[in-house]
Write a protein that holds these residues in place. Sequence first.
Motif, PDB file in Angstrom:
ATOM      1  N   SER A 165     -24.584  -9.764  47.591  1.00 49.79           N
ATOM      2  CA  SER A 165     -23.771  -9.509  46.400  1.00 49.79           C
ATOM      3  C   SER A 165     -23.932 -10.679  45.425  1.00 49.79           C
ATOM      4  O   SER A 165     -23.558 -11.811  45.743  1.00 49.79           O
ATOM      5  CB  SER A 165     -22.298  -9.352  46.785  1.00 49.79           C
ATOM      6  OG  SER A 165     -21.498  -9.476  45.619  1.00 49.79           O
TER       7      SER A 165
ATOM      8  N   THR B 175     -22.372 -11.344  42.721  1.00 46.98           N
ATOM      9  CA  THR B 175     -21.098 -11.864  42.210  1.00 46.98           C
ATOM     10  C   THR B 175     -20.508 -12.864  43.202  1.00 46.98           C
ATOM     11  O   THR B 175     -20.083 -13.950  42.824  1.00 46.98           O
ATOM     12  CB  THR B 175     -20.110 -10.709  41.973  1.00 46.98           C
ATOM     13  OG1 THR B 175     -20.117  -9.851  43.114  1.00 46.98           O
ATOM     14  CG2 THR B 175     -20.486  -9.913  40.745  1.00 46.98           C
ATOM     15  N   LEU B 176     -20.541 -12.481  44.491  1.00 47.57           N
ATOM     16  CA  LEU B 176     -20.001 -13.387  45.498  1.00 47.57           C
ATOM     17  C   LEU B 176     -20.890 -14.626  45.643  1.00 47.57           C
ATOM     18  O   LEU B 176     -20.399 -15.737  45.815  1.00 47.57           O
ATOM     19  CB  LEU B 176     -19.861 -12.673  46.848  1.00 47.57           C
ATOM     20  CG  LEU B 176     -18.818 -11.543  46.915  1.00 47.57           C
ATOM     21  CD1 LEU B 176     -18.737 -10.977  48.324  1.00 47.57           C
ATOM     22  CD2 LEU B 176     -17.437 -12.030  46.482  1.00 47.57           C
TER      23      LEU B 176
ATOM     24  N   GLY C  74     -18.130 -16.736  36.524  1.00 47.46           N
ATOM     25  CA  GLY C  74     -18.721 -15.795  37.466  1.00 47.46           C
ATOM     26  C   GLY C  74     -17.684 -14.976  38.214  1.00 47.46           C
ATOM     27  O   GLY C  74     -17.775 -13.755  38.287  1.00 47.46           O
ATOM     28  N   ALA C  75     -16.678 -15.656  38.732  1.00 49.98           N
ATOM     29  CA  ALA C  75     -15.765 -15.000  39.666  1.00 49.98           C
ATOM     30  C   ALA C  75     -14.988 -13.854  39.029  1.00 49.98           C
ATOM     31  O   ALA C  75     -14.359 -14.038  37.993  1.00 49.98           O
ATOM     32  CB  ALA C  75     -14.785 -16.030  40.213  1.00 49.98           C
ATOM     33  N   GLY C  76     -15.037 -12.710  39.675  1.00 50.61           N
ATOM     34  CA  GLY C  76     -14.263 -11.567  39.196  1.00 50.61           C
ATOM     35  C   GLY C  76     -12.910 -11.545  39.855  1.00 50.61           C
ATOM     36  O   GLY C  76     -12.556 -10.576  40.518  1.00 50.61           O
TER      37      GLY C  76
ATOM     38  N   LYS D 154     -13.259  -2.718  48.170  1.00 53.11           N
ATOM     39  CA  LYS D 154     -14.682  -2.690  48.521  1.00 53.11           C
ATOM     40  C   LYS D 154     -14.885  -1.982  49.863  1.00 53.11           C
ATOM     41  O   LYS D 154     -15.782  -1.155  50.012  1.00 53.11           O
ATOM     42  CB  LYS D 154     -15.222  -4.123  48.586  1.00 53.11           C
ATOM     43  CG  LYS D 154     -16.712  -4.204  48.737  1.00 53.11           C
ATOM     44  CD  LYS D 154     -17.181  -5.651  48.845  1.00 53.11           C
ATOM     45  CE  LYS D 154     -17.401  -6.292  47.499  1.00 53.11           C
ATOM     46  NZ  LYS D 154     -17.992  -7.643  47.591  1.00 53.11           N
TER      47      LYS D 154
ATOM     48  N   TRP E 270     -20.969  -1.582  38.819  1.00 50.44           N
ATOM     49  CA  TRP E 270     -20.568  -2.736  39.641  1.00 50.44           C
ATOM     50  C   TRP E 270     -21.577  -2.903  40.776  1.00 50.44           C
ATOM     51  O   TRP E 270     -22.005  -1.912  41.392  1.00 50.44           O
ATOM     52  CB  TRP E 270     -19.148  -2.530  40.197  1.00 50.44           C
ATOM     53  CG  TRP E 270     -18.708  -3.628  41.115  1.00 50.44           C
ATOM     54  CD1 TRP E 270     -18.809  -4.974  40.896  1.00 50.44           C
ATOM     55  CD2 TRP E 270     -18.112  -3.483  42.394  1.00 50.44           C
ATOM     56  NE1 TRP E 270     -18.298  -5.675  41.970  1.00 50.44           N
ATOM     57  CE2 TRP E 270     -17.864  -4.780  42.897  1.00 50.44           C
ATOM     58  CE3 TRP E 270     -17.748  -2.381  43.175  1.00 50.44           C
ATOM     59  CZ2 TRP E 270     -17.280  -5.003  44.136  1.00 50.44           C
ATOM     60  CZ3 TRP E 270     -17.167  -2.600  44.402  1.00 50.44           C
ATOM     61  CH2 TRP E 270     -16.938  -3.898  44.873  1.00 50.44           C
ATOM     62  N   VAL E 271     -21.935  -4.157  41.064  1.00 49.51           N
ATOM     63  CA  VAL E 271     -23.049  -4.478  41.959  1.00 49.51           C
ATOM     64  C   VAL E 271     -23.027  -3.768  43.315  1.00 49.51           C
ATOM     65  O   VAL E 271     -24.073  -3.389  43.829  1.00 49.51           O
ATOM     66  CB  VAL E 271     -23.134  -5.999  42.212  1.00 49.51           C
ATOM     67  CG1 VAL E 271     -23.603  -6.729  40.969  1.00 49.51           C
ATOM     68  CG2 VAL E 271     -21.805  -6.572  42.675  1.00 49.51           C
TER      69      VAL E 271
ATOM     70  N   ASN F 262     -16.183  -2.461  35.579  1.00 48.54           N
ATOM     71  CA  ASN F 262     -16.832  -3.728  35.875  1.00 48.54           C
ATOM     72  C   ASN F 262     -18.312  -3.401  35.916  1.00 48.54           C
ATOM     73  O   ASN F 262     -18.692  -2.532  36.717  1.00 48.54           O
ATOM     74  CB  ASN F 262     -16.358  -4.245  37.242  1.00 48.54           C
ATOM     75  CG  ASN F 262     -17.044  -5.514  37.683  1.00 48.54           C
ATOM     76  OD1 ASN F 262     -17.840  -6.074  36.956  1.00 48.54           O
ATOM     77  ND2 ASN F 262     -16.730  -5.957  38.885  1.00 48.54           N
TER      78      ASN F 262
ATOM     79  N   TYR G 187      -9.069  -1.597  38.077  1.00 48.03           N
ATOM     80  CA  TYR G 187      -8.651  -2.363  36.875  1.00 48.03           C
ATOM     81  C   TYR G 187      -7.640  -1.592  36.030  1.00 48.03           C
ATOM     82  O   TYR G 187      -7.471  -1.900  34.845  1.00 48.03           O
ATOM     83  CB  TYR G 187      -9.887  -2.733  36.038  1.00 48.03           C
ATOM     84  CG  TYR G 187     -10.805  -3.679  36.761  1.00 48.03           C
ATOM     85  CD1 TYR G 187     -10.509  -5.037  36.853  1.00 48.03           C
ATOM     86  CD2 TYR G 187     -11.955  -3.218  37.407  1.00 48.03           C
ATOM     87  CE1 TYR G 187     -11.333  -5.907  37.549  1.00 48.03           C
ATOM     88  CE2 TYR G 187     -12.787  -4.088  38.106  1.00 48.03           C
ATOM     89  CZ  TYR G 187     -12.464  -5.427  38.171  1.00 48.03           C
ATOM     90  OH  TYR G 187     -13.281  -6.293  38.870  1.00 48.03           O
TER      91      TYR G 187
ATOM     92  N   LYS H 100      -6.687  -7.012  41.905  1.00 48.30           N
ATOM     93  CA  LYS H 100      -6.729  -7.372  40.486  1.00 48.30           C
ATOM     94  C   LYS H 100      -5.338  -7.321  39.857  1.00 48.30           C
ATOM     95  O   LYS H 100      -4.966  -8.219  39.111  1.00 48.30           O
ATOM     96  CB  LYS H 100      -7.682  -6.433  39.730  1.00 48.30           C
ATOM     97  CG  LYS H 100      -8.996  -6.172  40.429  1.00 48.30           C
ATOM     98  CD  LYS H 100      -9.920  -7.381  40.480  1.00 48.30           C
ATOM     99  CE  LYS H 100     -11.053  -7.120  41.464  1.00 48.30           C
ATOM    100  NZ  LYS H 100     -12.157  -8.023  41.411  1.00 48.30           N
TER     101      LYS H 100
ATOM    102  N   TYR I 273     -14.009  -8.674  31.897  1.00 44.11           N
ATOM    103  CA  TYR I 273     -15.403  -9.089  31.781  1.00 44.11           C
ATOM    104  C   TYR I 273     -15.945  -8.850  30.382  1.00 44.11           C
ATOM    105  O   TYR I 273     -15.620  -7.839  29.762  1.00 44.11           O
ATOM    106  CB  TYR I 273     -16.272  -8.293  32.764  1.00 44.11           C
ATOM    107  CG  TYR I 273     -15.787  -8.350  34.187  1.00 44.11           C
ATOM    108  CD1 TYR I 273     -15.945  -9.504  34.950  1.00 44.11           C
ATOM    109  CD2 TYR I 273     -15.158  -7.255  34.765  1.00 44.11           C
ATOM    110  CE1 TYR I 273     -15.490  -9.553  36.259  1.00 44.11           C
ATOM    111  CE2 TYR I 273     -14.699  -7.300  36.072  1.00 44.11           C
ATOM    112  CZ  TYR I 273     -14.872  -8.452  36.817  1.00 44.11           C
ATOM    113  OH  TYR I 273     -14.422  -8.513  38.110  1.00 44.11           O
TER     114      TYR I 273
ATOM    115  N   ARG J  36     -22.979 -11.315  32.640  1.00 41.75           N
ATOM    116  CA  ARG J  36     -21.539 -11.030  32.690  1.00 41.75           C
ATOM    117  C   ARG J  36     -20.747 -12.327  32.717  1.00 41.75           C
ATOM    118  O   ARG J  36     -21.052 -13.220  33.497  1.00 41.75           O
ATOM    119  CB  ARG J  36     -21.200 -10.200  33.934  1.00 41.75           C
ATOM    120  CG  ARG J  36     -19.771  -9.646  33.882  1.00 41.75           C
ATOM    121  CD  ARG J  36     -19.340  -9.070  35.211  1.00 41.75           C
ATOM    122  NE  ARG J  36     -18.981 -10.122  36.156  1.00 41.75           N
ATOM    123  CZ  ARG J  36     -18.481  -9.900  37.370  1.00 41.75           C
ATOM    124  NH1 ARG J  36     -18.299  -8.657  37.791  1.00 41.75           N
ATOM    125  NH2 ARG J  36     -18.192 -10.920  38.178  1.00 41.75           N
TER     126      ARG J  36
HETATM  127  N1  GLU Z   1     -15.373  -7.644  41.952  1.00 40.42           N
HETATM  128  C1  GLU Z   1     -15.495  -9.021  41.701  1.00 40.42           C
HETATM  129  C2  GLU Z   1     -16.751  -9.265  40.876  1.00 40.42           C
HETATM  130  O1  GLU Z   1     -17.407  -8.329  40.501  1.00 40.42           O
HETATM  131  C3  GLU Z   1     -15.404  -9.870  42.919  1.00 40.42           C
HETATM  132  C4  GLU Z   1     -16.661 -10.113  43.668  1.00 40.42           C
HETATM  133  C5  GLU Z   1     -17.106  -8.927  44.439  1.00 40.42           C
HETATM  134  O2  GLU Z   1     -16.315  -8.408  45.214  1.00 40.42           O
HETATM  135  O3  GLU Z   1     -18.237  -8.513  44.236  1.00 40.42           O
HETATM  136  O4  GLU Z   1     -17.035 -10.388  40.582  1.00 40.42           O
END
Ligand code: GLU
Length: 390
Positions: A13, A15-16, A36-38, A100, A124-125, A176, A208, A239, A325, A368
């Motif tokens: 991931s 994002t992580l 970076g951090a969501g 997730k 979203w990733v 996202n 969201y 969130k 974002y 992002r």
């Molecule tokens: N959803 C958030 C993000 O897109 C947290 C990280 C994740 O769970 O991917 O940054």
Amino acid sequence: MRVASRAQMATESPTLALTAKTNALKKAGEPVIGFGAGEPDFDKPEHIKEAAIQAIRDGFTKYCPTAGTLSLREAIVAKIARDQGLQYQPNQVCVSVGGKHSLHQIFETLLDPGDAVFLPAPYWVSYVDQIRLAGGVPLLLPTTEATGLKVTPAQLAEALELYPFAKALVLNSPSNPTGATYDEAEMAALAAVLEQAPELTIISDEIYEHLIYGGRRHVSIAEQEALRDRVILCNGVSKAYSMTGWRCGWAVGPKPFIEAMVRVQSHDSSGTCSITQAAAEAALRGDQSCVETMRQAFEQRLRVMIDGLNALPGVSCSEPGGAFYAFPNITAHLAPGETASAFADRLLVEAKVAVVPGEGFGAPGNVRLSYAASMADIEEGLARIAEFLK
Ligand code: GLU
Ligand code: PMP
């Protein structure tokens, strides 16, 4: 040792990964500004913490029912009645280890090998990897700034004609990474097309829903009476209540589907932590003013972030309707052959600003930036980016 092809195929991931990298740099004393951090940067209200502490004191620390405690599932049903005006039963709810995890299990429960899933892009990733891990095939529906990064009814109708056997559609409003948010008329127009595809399941990720701006109202596709019995809602506390580390999300949908999902979960996680469930229930049943306080703070930051980005030469960023974002197009600043990842690396090394490259979201010309950051960081980060782009 050779891992399974399934695991070989899984990407990390981004994002992580970026959040971890930013935190490591900060710990090493680097003056990094992290976009970076969501995850919300707020603390959660005392009554939520107290509920968790009380759960520990009460010895509420054993296995819970696999689907989640009945009282939490009742609180989720009450939340949906309060916010969406829709009636569900607790046996239509499965609580999991974060939104997730809910999504992963939804795909595991729904998809047979080769099943196709429509996915509006940018996405979203985790959707793509989750669909693939469950044996499915993502079918991307690319969107452009001309339509506000939203899928149009005509585009959806065409996709359904080309792929009449597709199994599902993923909707994520607010989105996202783009912040794109469907209004009532747009959702109704999509629903009119979806009514013509009675076999299609609609997965609606509404994590969201409360972070929505410009006086908008969150519109759920489940409000469409004709579609309700094939909509699976996904949501959670991460969130809305700044509870990312607590790991609590849920799926709500047709009873037979949820029963199957609970069977899957009974061999997977056995459900989320009992203490977390007590805290999530307190969040859902308690005073909701904390949600509005956060929303207002995000809306102020949004203005500074979006206006700041659009003021940069060669950068364009569409106006988000929700989430936290900004997803600017930076193509004009990419050197010949340079990827958004390489651009993000340069930005991190040279300007000490962390952003997530767009490739993982299906948008290689974008990056992002999360504005779940302090106003001071947003202003300083924008100034550094402006200097970097020069
Ligand atoms: N959803 C958030 C993000 O897109 C947290 C990280 C994740 O769970 O991917 O940054
Ligand atoms: N859906 C979207 C679109 C998200 O951005 C996130 C954030 N990580 C999730 C689901 C899941 O969040 P969580 O697992 O923390 O509930």
